[in-house]
Write an enzyme that holds these catalytic residues in place. Structure first.
Site, PDB file in Angstrom:
ATOM      1  N   HIS A  40       5.495 -31.592   8.452  1.00  0.00           N
ATOM      2  CA  HIS A  40       6.641 -31.437   9.345  1.00  0.00           C
ATOM      3  C   HIS A  40       7.561 -30.359   8.816  1.00  0.00           C
ATOM      4  O   HIS A  40       7.611 -30.095   7.611  1.00  0.00           O
ATOM      5  CB  HIS A  40       7.389 -32.760   9.508  1.00  0.00           C
ATOM      6  CG  HIS A  40       7.747 -33.427   8.216  1.00  0.00           C
ATOM      7  ND1 HIS A  40       6.845 -34.199   7.517  1.00  0.00           N
ATOM      8  CD2 HIS A  40       8.887 -33.430   7.487  1.00  0.00           C
ATOM      9  CE1 HIS A  40       7.426 -34.659   6.413  1.00  0.00           C
ATOM     10  NE2 HIS A  40       8.665 -34.194   6.368  1.00  0.00           N
ATOM     11  N   ILE A  48      16.519 -39.246  12.085  1.00  0.00           N
ATOM     12  CA  ILE A  48      17.281 -40.497  12.152  1.00  0.00           C
ATOM     13  C   ILE A  48      18.384 -40.538  11.090  1.00  0.00           C
ATOM     14  O   ILE A  48      19.374 -41.256  11.251  1.00  0.00           O
ATOM     15  CB  ILE A  48      16.320 -41.712  12.021  1.00  0.00           C
ATOM     16  CG1 ILE A  48      16.938 -42.965  12.593  1.00  0.00           C
ATOM     17  CG2 ILE A  48      15.868 -41.917  10.590  1.00  0.00           C
ATOM     18  CD1 ILE A  48      15.944 -44.107  12.786  1.00  0.00           C
TER      19      ILE A  48
HETATM   20  P1  5GP Z   1      10.589 -35.847   4.524  1.00  0.00           P
HETATM   21  O1  5GP Z   1      11.639 -36.518   3.668  1.00  0.00           O
HETATM   22  O2  5GP Z   1       9.246 -36.530   4.430  1.00  0.00           O
HETATM   23  O3  5GP Z   1      10.505 -34.358   4.366  1.00  0.00           O
HETATM   24  O4  5GP Z   1      11.106 -36.028   6.011  1.00  0.00           O
HETATM   25  C1  5GP Z   1      10.946 -37.188   6.730  1.00  0.00           C
HETATM   26  C2  5GP Z   1      12.136 -37.309   7.620  1.00  0.00           C
HETATM   27  O5  5GP Z   1      11.857 -38.262   8.626  1.00  0.00           O
HETATM   28  C3  5GP Z   1      13.410 -37.792   6.905  1.00  0.00           C
HETATM   29  O6  5GP Z   1      14.418 -36.798   7.017  1.00  0.00           O
HETATM   30  C4  5GP Z   1      13.769 -39.076   7.629  1.00  0.00           C
HETATM   31  O7  5GP Z   1      15.160 -39.240   7.815  1.00  0.00           O
HETATM   32  C5  5GP Z   1      13.038 -38.928   8.951  1.00  0.00           C
HETATM   33  N1  5GP Z   1      12.662 -40.187   9.545  1.00  0.00           N
HETATM   34  C6  5GP Z   1      12.082 -41.243   8.922  1.00  0.00           C
HETATM   35  N2  5GP Z   1      11.867 -42.247   9.786  1.00  0.00           N
HETATM   36  C7  5GP Z   1      12.302 -41.809  10.992  1.00  0.00           C
HETATM   37  C8  5GP Z   1      12.325 -42.396  12.289  1.00  0.00           C
HETATM   38  O8  5GP Z   1      11.903 -43.531  12.521  1.00  0.00           O
HETATM   39  N3  5GP Z   1      12.855 -41.649  13.289  1.00  0.00           N
HETATM   40  C9  5GP Z   1      13.330 -40.387  13.082  1.00  0.00           C
HETATM   41  N4  5GP Z   1      13.845 -39.735  14.140  1.00  0.00           N
HETATM   42  N5  5GP Z   1      13.315 -39.798  11.876  1.00  0.00           N
HETATM   43  C10 5GP Z   1      12.802 -40.500  10.832  1.00  0.00           C
END
Ligand code: 5GP
Length: 118
Positions: free
Chosen positions: A105, A35
């Protein structure tokens, strides 16, 4: 964080409680566009179910899961035409890496020259 929260954002995306732009699905994984993209192409690949919360929660028995994640990411990168120009695969773990969602992820990033890793 090692306790899995069944209401984390990715669990809700898996249940279609939150819409997502899915680019890939199979019985084990889904992948959708981030997103808040950090590159022209930014896709997040997640296992279905309640997987480990992140890299630090992995056990030896998770080695096949991680292997399949990386192989699936390679397949998605090819599907998205990233394979010739190149792409980056990123697992974030913990606060300094900016991990915000505690459902393991793999980020797939590409579509431009990405520069240094950090
Ligand atoms: P992290 O920062 O935990 O490695 O990655 C989580 C990712 O999930 C982030 O890049 C963030 O932008 C994405 N993200 C968070 N909420 C949402 C959502 O509701 N939809 C989508 N498509 N991505 C999300």
């Amino acid at each position: 964080m090692t306790t899995y929260d069944p209401d984390n954002i990715f669990a809700r995306i898996l249940r279609d409680e939150i819409p997502s732009d899915r680019v890939y699905e199979d019985p084990e994984f889904i992948a959708f566009r981030d997103i808040t993209p950090s590159a022209p192409t930014h896709v997040v690949l997640i296992p279905r179910g309640q997987p480990p919360t992140g890299p630090a929660a992995l056990e030896d028995s998770d080695a096949p899961l991680i292997g399949r994640m990386i192989l699936t990411a390679k397949q998605i990168a090819t599907q998205l035409d990233l394979d010739e120009a190149g792409y980056r695969l990123v697992f974030n773990n913990g606060p300094d890496a900016g991990q915000t969602v505690f459902h393991i992820h793999l980020h797939i990033l590409g579509g431009k020259q990405l520069g240094p890793v950090a």
